[in-house]
Design a protein around this motif. Structure first.
Motif, PDB file in Angstrom:
ATOM      1  N   SER A 386       7.837 -15.475  -5.026  1.00  0.00           N
ATOM      2  CA  SER A 386       9.144 -15.814  -4.460  1.00  0.00           C
ATOM      3  C   SER A 386       9.194 -15.233  -3.059  1.00  0.00           C
ATOM      4  N   ALA A 387      10.154 -15.664  -2.278  1.00  0.00           N
ATOM      5  CA  ALA A 387      10.264 -15.154  -0.910  1.00  0.00           C
ATOM      6  C   ALA A 387      10.411 -13.648  -0.895  1.00  0.00           C
ATOM      7  N   SER A 388      11.284 -13.130  -1.749  1.00  0.00           N
ATOM      8  CA  SER A 388      11.520 -11.681  -1.753  1.00  0.00           C
ATOM      9  C   SER A 388      10.298 -10.910  -2.245  1.00  0.00           C
ATOM     10  N   ASN A 389       9.594 -11.462  -3.255  1.00  0.00           N
ATOM     11  CA  ASN A 389       8.403 -10.778  -3.746  1.00  0.00           C
ATOM     12  C   ASN A 389       7.310 -10.724  -2.691  1.00  0.00           C
ATOM     13  N   LEU A 390       7.056 -11.835  -2.031  1.00  0.00           N
ATOM     14  CA  LEU A 390       5.989 -11.889  -1.030  1.00  0.00           C
ATOM     15  C   LEU A 390       6.255 -10.936   0.126  1.00  0.00           C
ATOM     16  N   GLU A 391       7.511 -10.801   0.483  1.00  0.00           N
ATOM     17  CA  GLU A 391       7.867  -9.934   1.611  1.00  0.00           C
ATOM     18  C   GLU A 391       7.590  -8.462   1.335  1.00  0.00           C
ATOM     19  N   GLU A 392       7.444  -8.108   0.056  1.00  0.00           N
ATOM     20  CA  GLU A 392       7.239  -6.703  -0.303  1.00  0.00           C
ATOM     21  C   GLU A 392       5.796  -6.237  -0.080  1.00  0.00           C
ATOM     22  N   TYR A 393       4.879  -7.174   0.116  1.00  0.00           N
ATOM     23  CA  TYR A 393       3.465  -6.810   0.217  1.00  0.00           C
ATOM     24  C   TYR A 393       3.026  -6.713   1.673  1.00  0.00           C
ATOM     25  N   ASP A 394       2.152  -5.771   1.926  1.00  0.00           N
ATOM     26  CA  ASP A 394       1.608  -5.624   3.272  1.00  0.00           C
ATOM     27  C   ASP A 394       0.635  -6.745   3.600  1.00  0.00           C
ATOM     28  N   ALA A 395       0.001  -7.309   2.564  1.00  0.00           N
ATOM     29  CA  ALA A 395      -0.916  -8.421   2.774  1.00  0.00           C
ATOM     30  C   ALA A 395      -1.138  -9.143   1.458  1.00  0.00           C
ATOM     31  N   VAL A 396      -1.471 -10.421   1.560  1.00  0.00           N
ATOM     32  CA  VAL A 396      -1.906 -11.191   0.396  1.00  0.00           C
ATOM     33  C   VAL A 396      -3.321 -11.694   0.675  1.00  0.00           C
ATOM     34  N   ILE A 397      -4.124 -11.731  -0.363  1.00  0.00           N
ATOM     35  CA  ILE A 397      -5.488 -12.266  -0.262  1.00  0.00           C
ATOM     36  C   ILE A 397      -5.546 -13.552  -1.074  1.00  0.00           C
ATOM     37  N   LEU A 398      -5.786 -14.659  -0.416  1.00  0.00           N
ATOM     38  CA  LEU A 398      -5.968 -15.919  -1.121  1.00  0.00           C
ATOM     39  C   LEU A 398      -7.410 -15.975  -1.610  1.00  0.00           C
ATOM     40  N   ALA A 399      -7.600 -15.673  -2.890  1.00  0.00           N
ATOM     41  CA  ALA A 399      -8.945 -15.579  -3.464  1.00  0.00           C
ATOM     42  C   ALA A 399      -9.330 -16.830  -4.239  1.00  0.00           C
ATOM     43  N   THR A 400      -8.366 -17.452  -4.903  1.00  0.00           N
ATOM     44  CA  THR A 400      -8.611 -18.673  -5.668  1.00  0.00           C
ATOM     45  C   THR A 400      -7.499 -19.657  -5.350  1.00  0.00           C
ATOM     46  N   ASP A 401      -7.855 -20.797  -4.815  1.00  0.00           N
ATOM     47  CA  ASP A 401      -6.854 -21.713  -4.243  1.00  0.00           C
ATOM     48  C   ASP A 401      -6.320 -22.717  -5.267  1.00  0.00           C
ATOM     49  N   HIS A 402      -5.560 -22.211  -6.251  1.00  0.00           N
ATOM     50  CA  HIS A 402      -4.956 -23.082  -7.251  1.00  0.00           C
ATOM     51  C   HIS A 402      -4.002 -24.092  -6.609  1.00  0.00           C
ATOM     52  N   GLU A 403      -3.975 -25.287  -7.169  1.00  0.00           N
ATOM     53  CA  GLU A 403      -3.070 -26.316  -6.650  1.00  0.00           C
ATOM     54  C   GLU A 403      -1.605 -25.975  -6.924  1.00  0.00           C
ATOM     55  N   LYS A 404      -1.345 -25.134  -7.908  1.00  0.00           N
ATOM     56  CA  LYS A 404       0.043 -24.801  -8.253  1.00  0.00           C
ATOM     57  C   LYS A 404       0.700 -23.862  -7.247  1.00  0.00           C
ATOM     58  N   PHE A 405      -0.065 -23.251  -6.357  1.00  0.00           N
ATOM     59  CA  PHE A 405       0.528 -22.378  -5.355  1.00  0.00           C
ATOM     60  C   PHE A 405       1.295 -23.208  -4.316  1.00  0.00           C
ATOM     61  N   ASP A 406       2.428 -22.683  -3.883  1.00  0.00           N
ATOM     62  CA  ASP A 406       3.201 -23.275  -2.791  1.00  0.00           C
ATOM     63  C   ASP A 406       2.715 -22.637  -1.490  1.00  0.00           C
ATOM     64  N   TYR A 407       1.778 -23.294  -0.825  1.00  0.00           N
ATOM     65  CA  TYR A 407       1.107 -22.678   0.327  1.00  0.00           C
ATOM     66  C   TYR A 407       2.025 -22.533   1.527  1.00  0.00           C
ATOM     67  N   ASP A 408       2.982 -23.446   1.684  1.00  0.00           N
ATOM     68  CA  ASP A 408       3.942 -23.305   2.783  1.00  0.00           C
ATOM     69  C   ASP A 408       4.826 -22.082   2.581  1.00  0.00           C
ATOM     70  N   ALA A 409       5.292 -21.886   1.346  1.00  0.00           N
ATOM     71  CA  ALA A 409       6.142 -20.726   1.050  1.00  0.00           C
ATOM     72  C   ALA A 409       5.356 -19.430   1.208  1.00  0.00           C
ATOM     73  N   ILE A 410       4.114 -19.441   0.795  1.00  0.00           N
ATOM     74  CA  ILE A 410       3.278 -18.243   0.943  1.00  0.00           C
ATOM     75  C   ILE A 410       3.123 -17.905   2.421  1.00  0.00           C
ATOM     76  N   TYR A 411       2.865 -18.914   3.224  1.00  0.00           N
ATOM     77  CA  TYR A 411       2.686 -18.675   4.660  1.00  0.00           C
ATOM     78  C   TYR A 411       3.976 -18.157   5.299  1.00  0.00           C
ATOM     79  N   THR A 412       5.081 -18.772   4.937  1.00  0.00           N
ATOM     80  CA  THR A 412       6.360 -18.410   5.554  1.00  0.00           C
ATOM     81  C   THR A 412       6.769 -16.982   5.231  1.00  0.00           C
ATOM     82  N   ASN A 413       6.507 -16.536   4.006  1.00  0.00           N
ATOM     83  CA  ASN A 413       7.081 -15.268   3.547  1.00  0.00           C
ATOM     84  C   ASN A 413       6.098 -14.099   3.502  1.00  0.00           C
ATOM     85  N   SER A 414       4.847 -14.338   3.825  1.00  0.00           N
ATOM     86  CA  SER A 414       3.860 -13.254   3.808  1.00  0.00           C
ATOM     87  C   SER A 414       3.733 -12.623   5.190  1.00  0.00           C
ATOM     88  N   LYS A 415       3.459 -11.326   5.205  1.00  0.00           N
ATOM     89  CA  LYS A 415       3.265 -10.624   6.471  1.00  0.00           C
ATOM     90  C   LYS A 415       1.856 -10.850   7.023  1.00  0.00           C
TER      91      LYS A 415
END
Length: 434
Positions: A386-415
């Motif tokens: 979620s937007a709030s969850n992603l914002e809590e992390y210093d970084a995310v590592i995209l290790a396995t590119d599942h189709e179920k991920f919302d890549y736009d939301a991940i990009y928007t809300n990740s540091k």
């Protein structure tokens, strides 16, 4: 005796025993049940046996209605290996991992054969499907089966037919993937072809069990070596400021002489990270060093460390250290759109991060809770994105590119995003390619 067994296999009056009810065994028992054979499944895991008998599979891509249909057709799972005597065919689908020295661990094959051999009788065929080194069927299985006075090729028939399952691949399944079969003798091969001819659209006979065993290794070594090459090219291209994915896509326009392979965070799955080392180990027996294969293995095993180094570079740009940072790993299955965790490089990345003092969590829509594994342990459940969850992390590592991920939301809300799969190859700023 082989003619009588061939006739039973051809007219489907034979009973099929599937030994090992995992990613290979479950599709097989479903397929044989679908086409009218009587099938018994064997496994040492009582919980798995009970669940399958209730019509439920813990494997995501094995649908419960398939299992229930098999049950309705008479399929039964059991931990009672004495029932192997009921079967006309025994198909062995057990793990063949590497030990900590990267040598073949044949304990599952040997142990399973030892459990079966008191109940093996004349007029049966035994088929090994586990990936292994050339010579396993003849050198390990055959002597054990003959300990009670049976003669392979006369009383009992022995074949090797490597599994070719590809979990999550919608284009191919157990029925449509051609089946390589090698027999200990001509009579064994004839029985082996009869065993698989109804279940598989195309059976490919080869001259021996050793040829069949080496066929499977060549298939996966081909992939491992080419992935090692492109992973090394990724590192070179990154240092030169070149997008490796752009280069691969451009090279793939050549209509001959090039096959596209794409880089990633390392090798995963039950075959490609393991199979090459079966051959390198066996080759030493013949005084040979498979330097090319071993080099690709070194390159691929170095990828998790490379990903972590790129993460550390990114954190440094934000005046942060890895120690104490909160890191979210996106995708821990070994490839996209499956729940299969075997040899997943994501797990090694998580362990490296934990060892360096990071707080590690993961998100994977296919793996709701980190499973029990032989060598890895995390008491974690998948984090909801979620937007709030992603914002809590210093970084995310995209290790396995599942189709179920919302890549736009991940990009928007990740540091900060460490992209090991090229999903964000056209994005700049917060993305670091790894």
């Amino acid at each position: 005796m082989n003619l009588a067994l061939v006739e039973k296999l051809v007219n489907k009056s034979a009973k099929i025993g599937i030994v090992g009810l995992g990613y290979v065994g479950q599709p097989l028992f479903i397929r044989y049940s679908q086409i009218g054979y009587s099938v018994v499944g064997f496994d040492i895991d009582q919980l798995k046996v009970d669940e399958l008998n209730k019509g439920h599979s813990a494997i995501e891509h094995i649908r419960d209605d398939w299992v229930k249909e098999a049950n309705a057709n008479g399929f039964e799972a059991t931990t009672d290996f004495s029932r192997a005597a009921e079967c006309d065919a025994l198909i062995l689908c057990v793990p063949t991992p590497l030990n900590k020295y990267r040598e073949p661990d044949m304990s599952f094959v040997e142990g399973t054969t030892d459990m079966l051999k008191p109940h093996v009788r004349a007029g049966q065929v035994v088929s090994l499907e586990s990936t292994t080194y050339p010579g396993t069927t003849d050198e390990l299985i055959k002597p054990r089966l003959e300990e009670n006075g049976l003669t392979v090729g006369e009383d009992l028939f022995l074949v090797y037919s490597p599994e070719r399952e590809d979990p999550g691949n919608a284009h191919f399944n157990t029925q449509t993937i051609p089946k390589v079969v090698g027999g200990y003798s001509a009579a064994c091969l004839e029985v082996g072809e009869a065993l698989y001819k109804h279940a598989i659209d195309k059976v490919v006979p080869v001259s021996s069990t050793k040829a069949a065993e080496l066929t499977k290794l060549l298939e996966n070594i081909h992939r491992a070596v080419n992935i090692g090459l492109v992973n090394e090219m990724k590192v070179v291209a990154d240092r030169m400021g070149i997008d490796i994915f752009e280069v691969i896509d451009a090279a793939a326009t050549k209509p001959f002489g090039f096959t596209a392979y794409y880089p990633g965070p390392g090798l995963g799955g039950h075959c490609i990270p393991i199979d090459p080392f079966y051959l390198t180990w066996k080759a030493r027996e013949y005084g040979l060093n498979t330097r090319f294969i071993e080099l690709s293995g070194e390159v691929n095993r170095a990828m998790p460390e490379y990903v972590v180094s790129k993460l550390m570079d990114g954190l440094n740009q934000h005046q942060k250290s890895l120690n104490g940072s909160r890191i979210l790993v996106l995708g821990i299955a070994y490839k996209k759109n499956v729940d299969d965790m075997r040899e997943s490089p994501s797990v090694e990345i998580m362990e490296l991060l934990r060892d360096k003092g990071a707080e590690v969590q993961y998100s994977d829509p296919h793996v709701p809770k980190f499973p029990k594994m032989r060598e890895h342990n995390f008491d974690l459940s998948s984090v909801e994105l979620s937007a709030s969850n992603l914002e809590e992390y210093d970084a995310v590592i995209l290790a396995t590119d599942h189709e179920k991920f919302d890549y736009d939301a991940i990009y928007t809300n990740s540091k900060l995003i460490i992209d090991t799969r090229g999903r964000y190859r056209h994005r700049n700023g917060k993305v670091i390619k790894a």
